[in-house]
Design a protein around this motif. Structure first.
Motif, short mmCIF file in Angstrom:
data_model
loop_
_atom_site.label_atom_id
_atom_site.label_comp_id
_atom_site.label_asym_id
_atom_site.label_seq_id
_atom_site.Cartn_x
_atom_site.Cartn_y
_atom_site.Cartn_z
N LEU A 54 -63.17 -117.42 -22.94
CA LEU A 54 -63.03 -116.20 -23.73
C LEU A 54 -61.89 -116.25 -24.73
CD1 LEU A 54 -63.52 -113.65 -20.81
CD2 LEU A 54 -65.24 -114.47 -22.45
N MET A 55 -60.75 -116.77 -24.31
CA MET A 55 -59.59 -116.76 -25.20
C MET A 55 -58.49 -117.67 -24.67
SD MET A 55 -57.97 -113.00 -24.32
CE MET A 55 -56.26 -113.36 -24.69
N LEU A 56 -57.55 -117.95 -25.54
CA LEU A 56 -56.33 -118.68 -25.20
C LEU A 56 -55.17 -117.80 -25.62
CD1 LEU A 56 -54.73 -121.40 -24.52
CD2 LEU A 56 -54.73 -121.70 -26.99
N ALA A 57 -54.21 -117.64 -24.74
CA ALA A 57 -53.01 -116.89 -25.05
C ALA A 57 -51.84 -117.60 -24.38
CB ALA A 57 -53.14 -115.44 -24.58
N TRP A 58 -50.69 -116.98 -24.41
CA TRP A 58 -49.48 -117.59 -23.84
C TRP A 58 -48.87 -116.66 -22.82
CZ3 TRP A 58 -48.51 -122.52 -25.05
CH2 TRP A 58 -49.18 -123.04 -26.15
N MET A 59 -48.23 -117.26 -21.82
CA MET A 59 -47.52 -116.49 -20.80
C MET A 59 -46.11 -117.03 -20.67
SD MET A 59 -50.16 -116.31 -17.63
CE MET A 59 -51.41 -115.06 -17.55
N ASN A 60 -45.17 -116.13 -20.42
CA ASN A 60 -43.85 -116.56 -19.97
C ASN A 60 -43.83 -116.33 -18.45
OD1 ASN A 60 -43.51 -113.79 -19.69
ND2 ASN A 60 -41.90 -113.61 -21.22
N ALA A 61 -42.71 -116.58 -17.81
CA ALA A 61 -42.63 -116.46 -16.36
C ALA A 61 -42.94 -115.03 -15.91
CB ALA A 61 -41.26 -116.89 -15.87
N GLU A 62 -42.46 -114.05 -16.65
CA GLU A 62 -42.69 -112.65 -16.29
C GLU A 62 -44.17 -112.29 -16.41
OE1 GLU A 62 -40.96 -108.21 -17.43
OE2 GLU A 62 -40.29 -109.95 -18.58
N ALA A 63 -44.84 -112.75 -17.45
CA ALA A 63 -46.27 -112.47 -17.62
C ALA A 63 -47.10 -113.11 -16.52
CB ALA A 63 -46.73 -112.95 -19.00
N LEU A 64 -46.76 -114.35 -16.16
CA LEU A 64 -47.49 -115.03 -15.08
C LEU A 64 -47.31 -114.27 -13.77
CD1 LEU A 64 -49.16 -117.36 -13.96
CD2 LEU A 64 -47.06 -118.72 -13.86
N ALA A 65 -46.08 -113.90 -13.46
CA ALA A 65 -45.82 -113.16 -12.22
C ALA A 65 -46.55 -111.82 -12.21
CB ALA A 65 -44.32 -112.97 -12.03
N ALA A 66 -46.55 -111.11 -13.35
CA ALA A 66 -47.23 -109.81 -13.44
C ALA A 66 -48.73 -109.97 -13.25
CB ALA A 66 -46.92 -109.14 -14.77
N VAL A 120 -50.32 -112.31 -11.56
CA VAL A 120 -50.60 -112.60 -10.15
C VAL A 120 -50.44 -111.35 -9.29
CG1 VAL A 120 -49.81 -113.93 -8.15
CG2 VAL A 120 -50.04 -115.05 -10.38
N SER A 121 -49.40 -110.58 -9.55
CA SER A 121 -49.11 -109.43 -8.67
C SER A 121 -49.99 -108.21 -8.95
CB SER A 121 -47.63 -109.04 -8.76
OG SER A 121 -47.32 -108.52 -10.02
N THR A 122 -50.43 -108.02 -10.20
CA THR A 122 -51.20 -106.81 -10.53
C THR A 122 -52.70 -107.04 -10.61
OG1 THR A 122 -51.11 -107.16 -12.94
CG2 THR A 122 -49.27 -105.93 -11.91
N GLY A 123 -53.12 -108.29 -10.81
CA GLY A 123 -54.54 -108.56 -11.00
C GLY A 123 -55.04 -108.19 -12.38
N ARG A 124 -54.15 -107.87 -13.30
CA ARG A 124 -54.49 -107.59 -14.70
C ARG A 124 -53.89 -108.69 -15.56
NH1 ARG A 124 -54.57 -102.30 -16.70
NH2 ARG A 124 -55.09 -103.28 -18.68
N ALA A 125 -54.68 -109.27 -16.44
CA ALA A 125 -54.19 -110.34 -17.31
C ALA A 125 -53.05 -109.82 -18.18
CB ALA A 125 -55.32 -110.88 -18.17
N THR A 126 -51.91 -110.46 -18.08
CA THR A 126 -50.71 -110.09 -18.82
C THR A 126 -50.24 -111.32 -19.57
OG1 THR A 126 -50.14 -108.47 -17.12
CG2 THR A 126 -48.40 -109.12 -18.66
N TYR A 127 -49.99 -111.17 -20.84
CA TYR A 127 -49.62 -112.29 -21.70
C TYR A 127 -48.29 -112.00 -22.39
CZ TYR A 127 -54.58 -113.32 -21.07
OH TYR A 127 -55.81 -113.57 -20.54
N TRP A 128 -47.76 -113.02 -23.05
CA TRP A 128 -46.58 -112.87 -23.89
C TRP A 128 -47.05 -112.91 -25.34
CZ3 TRP A 128 -41.90 -111.12 -23.87
CH2 TRP A 128 -41.06 -111.40 -24.94
N SER A 129 -46.80 -111.85 -26.07
CA SER A 129 -47.17 -111.80 -27.47
C SER A 129 -46.07 -112.47 -28.28
CB SER A 129 -47.34 -110.34 -27.94
OG SER A 129 -47.51 -110.31 -29.34
N ARG A 130 -46.40 -113.62 -28.85
CA ARG A 130 -45.42 -114.34 -29.67
C ARG A 130 -45.10 -113.58 -30.94
NH1 ARG A 130 -47.98 -120.08 -30.37
NH2 ARG A 130 -49.75 -118.74 -30.78
N SER A 131 -46.08 -112.90 -31.52
CA SER A 131 -45.84 -112.18 -32.77
C SER A 131 -45.00 -110.91 -32.56
CB SER A 131 -47.16 -111.82 -33.46
OG SER A 131 -47.95 -111.00 -32.61
N ARG A 132 -45.21 -110.23 -31.44
CA ARG A 132 -44.46 -109.00 -31.17
C ARG A 132 -43.22 -109.24 -30.31
NH1 ARG A 132 -49.86 -107.28 -30.14
NH2 ARG A 132 -49.36 -107.24 -27.93
N GLY A 133 -43.16 -110.39 -29.65
CA GLY A 133 -42.02 -110.69 -28.80
C GLY A 133 -41.93 -109.79 -27.58
N GLU A 134 -43.11 -109.49 -26.98
CA GLU A 134 -43.12 -108.61 -25.81
C GLU A 134 -44.33 -108.91 -24.93
OE1 GLU A 134 -43.22 -104.76 -27.65
OE2 GLU A 134 -45.39 -104.80 -27.90
#
Length: 133
Positions: free
Chosen positions: A42-54, A56-70
């Motif tokens: 479906l897609m390729l995105a990026w994760m930082n450590a916080e996004a990966l942990a979120a 795994v813990s929430t069951g909702r895909a969480t990514y790091w937005s490089r353009s927005r820095g959040e």
């Protein structure tokens, strides 16, 4: 801030049963979202450590937005949610595969997948895949 153990050397990293993600110099790891039912990428995105942990813990895909820095929880704005069924890492743990149940299009263009164009044999032109013509 979430901390993971550092990657191991050589084949030890390939065989460990511990999650030891190998983040790049920017602190990011590639994350591929795949439809859990069809297997479509479906897609390729990026994760930082916080996004990966979120993720795994929430069951909702969480990514790091490089353009927005959040952090960016897929679907919070668009409603096109990715419910995570399974999280996998590749052999040396420098890429993550999310098997997801996708609600709505995964791509910001509204398409099912971000991979809707095909490179022609001439290596220069693009065409739409059969689903997006």
């Amino acid at each position: 801030m979430t901390h993971y153990s550092l990657p191991l050397s050589g084949s030890a990293q390939d065989e460990t049963r511990e999650l030891r993600p190998r983040f790049n110099a920017d602190g990011l790891i590639a994350a591929i979202a795949q439809d859990a039912t069809s297997g479509e990428v479906l897609m390729l995105a990026w994760m930082n450590a916080e996004a990966l942990a979120a993720t795994v813990s929430t069951g909702r895909a969480t990514y790091w937005s490089r353009s927005r820095g959040e952090l960016w929880v897929k679907g919070d704005t668009s409603g096109h949610i990715q419910e995570v069924v399974e999280v996998r890492v590749d052999c040396d743990q420098d890429a993550v595969l999310l098997r997801v149940n996708q609600t709505g299009g995964a791509c910001h263009t509204g398409r099912d997948s971000c991979f809707y164009r095909v490179i022609a044999p001439d290596g220069q032109t693009l065409s739409l895949d059969a689903k997006n013509t």
